[in-house]
Design a protein around this motif. Structure first.
Motif, PDB file in Angstrom:
ATOM      1  N   MET A   1       0.719  -0.991  -0.065  1.00 14.81           N
ATOM      2  CA  MET A   1      -0.005   0.008  -0.030  1.00 14.81           C
ATOM      3  C   MET A   1       0.916   1.126  -0.063  1.00 14.81           C
ATOM      4  SD  MET A   1      -3.138  -0.642   1.043  1.00 14.81           S
ATOM      5  CE  MET A   1      -4.393  -1.425   1.568  1.00 14.81           C
ATOM      6  N   LEU A   2       1.870   1.023  -0.372  1.00  7.21           N
ATOM      7  CA  LEU A   2       2.877   2.300  -0.604  1.00  7.21           C
ATOM      8  C   LEU A   2       2.644   2.611  -1.822  1.00  7.21           C
ATOM      9  CD1 LEU A   2       5.776   0.907   1.821  1.00  7.21           C
ATOM     10  CD2 LEU A   2       4.072   2.638   2.377  1.00  7.21           C
ATOM     11  N   LEU A   3       1.819   3.291  -2.151  1.00  3.38           N
ATOM     12  CA  LEU A   3       1.713   3.951  -3.479  1.00  3.38           C
ATOM     13  C   LEU A   3       2.145   5.195  -3.267  1.00  3.38           C
ATOM     14  CD1 LEU A   3      -1.597   2.503  -4.664  1.00  3.38           C
ATOM     15  CD2 LEU A   3       0.439   1.907  -5.356  1.00  3.38           C
ATOM     16  N   ASP A   4       2.784   5.869  -4.641  1.00  7.89           N
ATOM     17  CA  ASP A   4       3.131   6.881  -4.527  1.00  7.89           C
ATOM     18  C   ASP A   4       1.934   8.106  -4.816  1.00  7.89           C
ATOM     19  OD1 ASP A   4       4.579   9.186  -4.842  1.00  7.89           O
ATOM     20  OD2 ASP A   4       4.971   9.291  -6.893  1.00  7.89           O
ATOM     21  N   THR A   5       1.732   9.020  -3.625  1.00  5.29           N
ATOM     22  CA  THR A   5       0.241   9.630  -3.693  1.00  5.29           C
ATOM     23  C   THR A   5       0.592  11.207  -4.600  1.00  5.29           C
ATOM     24  OG1 THR A   5       1.113  10.526  -1.562  1.00  5.29           O
ATOM     25  CG2 THR A   5      -0.347   8.780  -1.576  1.00  5.29           C
ATOM     26  N   GLU A   6       1.864  11.352  -4.960  1.00  3.49           N
ATOM     27  CA  GLU A   6       2.217  12.614  -5.614  1.00  3.49           C
ATOM     28  C   GLU A   6       1.375  12.771  -6.586  1.00  3.49           C
ATOM     29  OE1 GLU A   6       3.614  16.158  -5.856  1.00  3.49           O
ATOM     30  OE2 GLU A   6       4.184  14.595  -4.268  1.00  3.49           O
ATOM     31  N   PRO A   7       1.084  12.112  -7.745  1.00  2.00           N
ATOM     32  CA  PRO A   7       0.237  12.340  -8.836  1.00  2.00           C
ATOM     33  C   PRO A   7      -1.141  12.534  -8.140  1.00  2.00           C
ATOM     34  CG  PRO A   7       1.404  10.341  -9.311  1.00  2.00           C
ATOM     35  CD  PRO A   7       1.791  10.414  -7.925  1.00  2.00           C
ATOM     36  N   ALA A   8      -1.637  11.794  -7.346  1.00  2.00           N
ATOM     37  CA  ALA A   8      -2.991  12.057  -6.865  1.00  2.00           C
ATOM     38  C   ALA A   8      -3.136  13.363  -5.969  1.00  2.00           C
ATOM     39  CB  ALA A   8      -3.437  11.135  -5.652  1.00  2.00           C
TER      40      ALA A   8
END
Length: 135
Positions: A1-8
């Motif tokens: 669940m460690l996704l990159d949240t920067e694009p969001a």
């Protein structure tokens, strides 16, 4: 669940910026509409004041015209009365002149008759005196 949240986050920031821009544009339109309404209301108030002022001026002018018309009607009535009186005076003057003329025409022969009668009396008296003197 460690996704990159920067694009969001960028997408959310872009969407928030777009919504903020839409809100700002809508707010600007509302502000402009309110300003236009205030300007129109101010112009309408000035126009109403001018209309009221001109209405008062027209009412005053109308009252003056009515007073002047009444004065003229009174003057015309006075003129008519004066003309009627002048016509009556002319008639009376003509009647007086006719009366004087008729009186003169009647008195002249009557005075002549009277004069002749007085002369006749004097001649008769002279004749009577001469007749007495002869006797």
């Amino acid at each position: 669940m460690l996704l990159d949240t920067e694009p969001a986050r960028r997408l959310a920031a872009a969407q928030a910026a777009a919504v903020a821009a839409l809100c700002l544009a809508f707010g600007s339109l509302l502000f402009l509409a309110a300003e236009r309404r205030r300007a129109l209301a101010s112009a309408n108030a000035r126009l109403e004041d001018r209309v009221a002022e001109r209405t008062r001026a027209l009412r005053d002018t109308n009252a003056k015209l009515l007073a002047e018309a009444a004065e003229r009607e009174e003057a015309q009535a006075a003129l008519r009365r004066a003309q009627d009186e002048l016509v009556q005076a002319g008639k009376l003057s003509a009647l007086g002149q006719m009366s004087a003329g008729i009186s003169h025409e009647l008195n002249q022969p009557l005075m002549a008759i009277r004069s002749f009668a007085e002369n006749g009396v004097q001649f008769m008296n002279r004749g009577t005196r001469r007749a007495r003197q002869r006797i």
